[in-house]
Design a protein around this motif. Structure first.
Motif, PDB file in Angstrom:
ATOM      1  N   ARG A 135       0.654  -1.327   0.109  1.00 39.93           N
ATOM      2  CA  ARG A 135      -0.078  -0.306   0.330  1.00 39.93           C
ATOM      3  C   ARG A 135       1.136   0.908  -0.057  1.00 39.93           C
ATOM      4  O   ARG A 135       0.821   2.201  -1.039  1.00 39.93           O
ATOM      5  N   THR A 136       2.005   0.917   1.196  1.00 43.39           N
ATOM      6  CA  THR A 136       2.594   2.407   0.826  1.00 43.39           C
ATOM      7  C   THR A 136       3.786   2.332   0.748  1.00 43.39           C
ATOM      8  O   THR A 136       4.460   3.523   0.786  1.00 43.39           O
ATOM      9  N   ARG A 137       4.382   1.154   0.166  1.00 45.01           N
ATOM     10  CA  ARG A 137       5.632   1.129  -0.374  1.00 45.01           C
ATOM     11  C   ARG A 137       6.756   0.984   1.080  1.00 45.01           C
ATOM     12  O   ARG A 137       7.948   1.011   0.486  1.00 45.01           O
ATOM     13  N   PHE A 138       6.788   1.093   2.113  1.00 41.59           N
ATOM     14  CA  PHE A 138       7.913   0.776   2.975  1.00 41.59           C
ATOM     15  C   PHE A 138       8.074  -0.554   3.332  1.00 41.59           C
ATOM     16  O   PHE A 138       7.448  -1.332   2.520  1.00 41.59           O
ATOM     17  N   ARG A 139       9.078  -1.007   3.561  1.00 39.13           N
ATOM     18  CA  ARG A 139       9.895  -1.861   3.521  1.00 39.13           C
ATOM     19  C   ARG A 139      11.362  -2.116   4.536  1.00 39.13           C
ATOM     20  O   ARG A 139      11.522  -1.110   4.892  1.00 39.13           O
ATOM     21  N   PHE A 140      11.011  -3.231   4.958  1.00 38.48           N
ATOM     22  CA  PHE A 140      12.662  -3.526   6.092  1.00 38.48           C
ATOM     23  C   PHE A 140      13.167  -5.008   5.867  1.00 38.48           C
ATOM     24  O   PHE A 140      12.075  -5.522   5.246  1.00 38.48           O
ATOM     25  N   ARG A 141      13.827  -5.179   6.526  1.00 41.18           N
ATOM     26  CA  ARG A 141      14.053  -6.813   6.718  1.00 41.18           C
ATOM     27  C   ARG A 141      14.333  -7.039   7.513  1.00 41.18           C
ATOM     28  O   ARG A 141      14.925  -7.022   8.613  1.00 41.18           O
ATOM     29  N   VAL A 142      14.470  -8.385   7.365  1.00 36.80           N
ATOM     30  CA  VAL A 142      14.042  -9.630   8.980  1.00 36.80           C
ATOM     31  C   VAL A 142      15.577 -10.577   8.561  1.00 36.80           C
ATOM     32  O   VAL A 142      14.943 -11.196   7.885  1.00 36.80           O
ATOM     33  N   PRO A 143      15.394 -10.641   9.892  1.00 34.47           N
ATOM     34  CA  PRO A 143      16.863 -12.322   9.877  1.00 34.47           C
ATOM     35  C   PRO A 143      16.208 -12.924   9.672  1.00 34.47           C
ATOM     36  O   PRO A 143      15.402 -13.534   9.634  1.00 34.47           O
ATOM     37  N   PRO A 144      16.423 -14.662   9.014  1.00 35.26           N
ATOM     38  CA  PRO A 144      16.617 -15.761   8.631  1.00 35.26           C
ATOM     39  C   PRO A 144      14.920 -16.487  10.065  1.00 35.26           C
ATOM     40  O   PRO A 144      16.027 -16.445  11.238  1.00 35.26           O
ATOM     41  N   GLY A 145      14.125 -16.913   9.394  1.00 35.90           N
ATOM     42  CA  GLY A 145      13.548 -17.774  10.042  1.00 35.90           C
ATOM     43  C   GLY A 145      11.937 -17.019  11.178  1.00 35.90           C
ATOM     44  O   GLY A 145      11.406 -17.176  11.805  1.00 35.90           O
ATOM     45  N   PHE A 146      12.110 -15.565  11.359  1.00 29.94           N
ATOM     46  CA  PHE A 146      11.135 -14.450  11.358  1.00 29.94           C
ATOM     47  C   PHE A 146      10.053 -14.702  10.437  1.00 29.94           C
ATOM     48  O   PHE A 146       9.873 -15.240   9.089  1.00 29.94           O
ATOM     49  N   LYS A 147       8.700 -14.802  11.332  1.00 31.43           N
ATOM     50  CA  LYS A 147       7.716 -15.529  10.958  1.00 31.43           C
ATOM     51  C   LYS A 147       6.594 -13.715  11.067  1.00 31.43           C
ATOM     52  O   LYS A 147       6.555 -13.038  12.004  1.00 31.43           O
ATOM     53  N   PRO A 148       5.431 -14.065  10.293  1.00 22.80           N
ATOM     54  CA  PRO A 148       4.920 -12.714  10.089  1.00 22.80           C
ATOM     55  C   PRO A 148       3.865 -13.217  11.784  1.00 22.80           C
ATOM     56  O   PRO A 148       3.285 -14.693  11.733  1.00 22.80           O
ATOM     57  N   ALA A 149       3.244 -11.896  12.662  1.00 20.86           N
ATOM     58  CA  ALA A 149       2.852 -11.723  13.349  1.00 20.86           C
ATOM     59  C   ALA A 149       1.605 -10.922  13.353  1.00 20.86           C
ATOM     60  O   ALA A 149       1.769  -9.658  13.549  1.00 20.86           O
ATOM     61  N   SER A 150       0.297 -11.727  13.025  1.00 17.28           N
ATOM     62  CA  SER A 150      -0.621 -10.865  12.855  1.00 17.28           C
ATOM     63  C   SER A 150      -1.694 -10.259  14.218  1.00 17.28           C
ATOM     64  O   SER A 150      -1.502 -11.570  15.015  1.00 17.28           O
ATOM     65  N   LYS A 151      -2.007  -9.090  14.441  1.00 23.06           N
ATOM     66  CA  LYS A 151      -2.991  -8.614  15.809  1.00 23.06           C
ATOM     67  C   LYS A 151      -4.154  -9.123  15.116  1.00 23.06           C
ATOM     68  O   LYS A 151      -4.928  -9.017  14.497  1.00 23.06           O
TER      69      LYS A 151
END
Length: 287
Positions: A135-151
């Protein structure tokens, strides 16, 4: 009988000597017939012995009377010992070479492993996953193994969160909310913004104490961010936060990384590396 004959009873000693001489003559004849008619004198026997010894030890034959004597057994044992010592040295050198080769291979493997581990630890290294908002095109990077955590409850216009699979309470995420200002400078200084964040945290349920540790302004990618670091002691736990915020196109982008205070020393460098990967596009690229 004649005097001195073999059968004379009066001279038994001479008879005994006579029989000894005859016995020697018989043995001499037998030896001559067996050895081809040659008489083996003591000198001849010594030469034959020397010849046999020289042939056995693979050395040139030398006459017993010459200055060069046939090799002795102790010389052979010494040579054998030298050969065994040389073989042992060769084996030792080979083993040392193999050990050095093994050490070099091990060092190369360790170097590769260290390089790989460093790449994983560095932001944007191999194995890091890039997360981008559609949507707003921001981005970042996470280390291997990190998983999405939805609220379950959405409290922001846009929100993306990730969590560590190994360390409980270690999470990162971005929250986007509309604001009426065009930049952080219009809102206040880094210390002022940091204090406002602390005040908001203190009003949450179960909060015991909040301490502001650092608030500073920094430039990244031609944009100015405010970075705020603080701790929050609550009835649910004692946590450490690093937040990087920016205002673009009248939207407040807040990237927050948090961990339990007891784990912060362990994840400090990685947490800061994750925060440093946060990128927000210019206003014209945000829908």
């Amino acid at each position: 009988r004649k005097r001195g004959g073999c059968g004379s009873e009066r001279m038994s000693r001479q008879a005994t000597d006579c029989w000894a001489v005859r016995l020697w003559q018989i043995l001499r004849v037998a030896l001559m017939s067996l050895l081809g008619g040659h008489l083996w004198t003591p000198d001849a026997l010594a030469r034959a012995t020397a010849r046999t010894t020289a042939a056995f030890v693979n050395k040139p034959f030398s006459h017993p009377g010459s200055s060069r004597q046939p090799p002795r057994w102790r010389t052979r044992r010494k040579l054998s010992g030298l050969r065994l010592q040389q073989e042992g040295c060769d084996a030792g050198v080979a083993a040392l070479s193999r050990r050095r080769l093994h050490d070099m291979r091990l060092l190369a493997s360790l170097s590769t492993l260290c390089v790989g581990s460093r790449a994983l630890a560095e932001p944007g290294g191999d194995g890091w996953e890039e997360v981008e908002s559609s949507r707003t095109r921001f981005r970042f990077r996470v280390p291997p193994g990190f998983k999405p955590a939805s609220k379950l409850l959405k409290t922001h216009e846009e929100e993306i969160n990730y969590k560590s699979p190994e360390i409980k309470g270690y999470t990162v995420g971005v929250a986007v909310d509309p604001v009426k200002i065009d930049s952080l400078a219009a809102f206040g200084t880094p210390d002022f913004v940091g204090q406002r964040i602390v005040d908001v945290e203190k009003k949450k349920d179960g909060v015991i104490d909040v301490q502001l540790l650092k608030a500073e302004s920094l430039e990244s990618g031609g944009q100015v961010f405010y970075e705020v670091e603080y701790t929050s002691d609550t009835t649910r736990g004692f946590n450490h936060f690093i937040t990087r915020v920016i205002v673009v196109n009248q939207r407040l982008f807040a990237f927050t990384a948090q961990s339990k205070q007891k784990d912060f020393d362990k994840v400090r460098d990685q947490m800061k590396a994750i925060v440093s990967t946060f990128v927000v596009p210019p206003a014209q690229e945000i829908s």
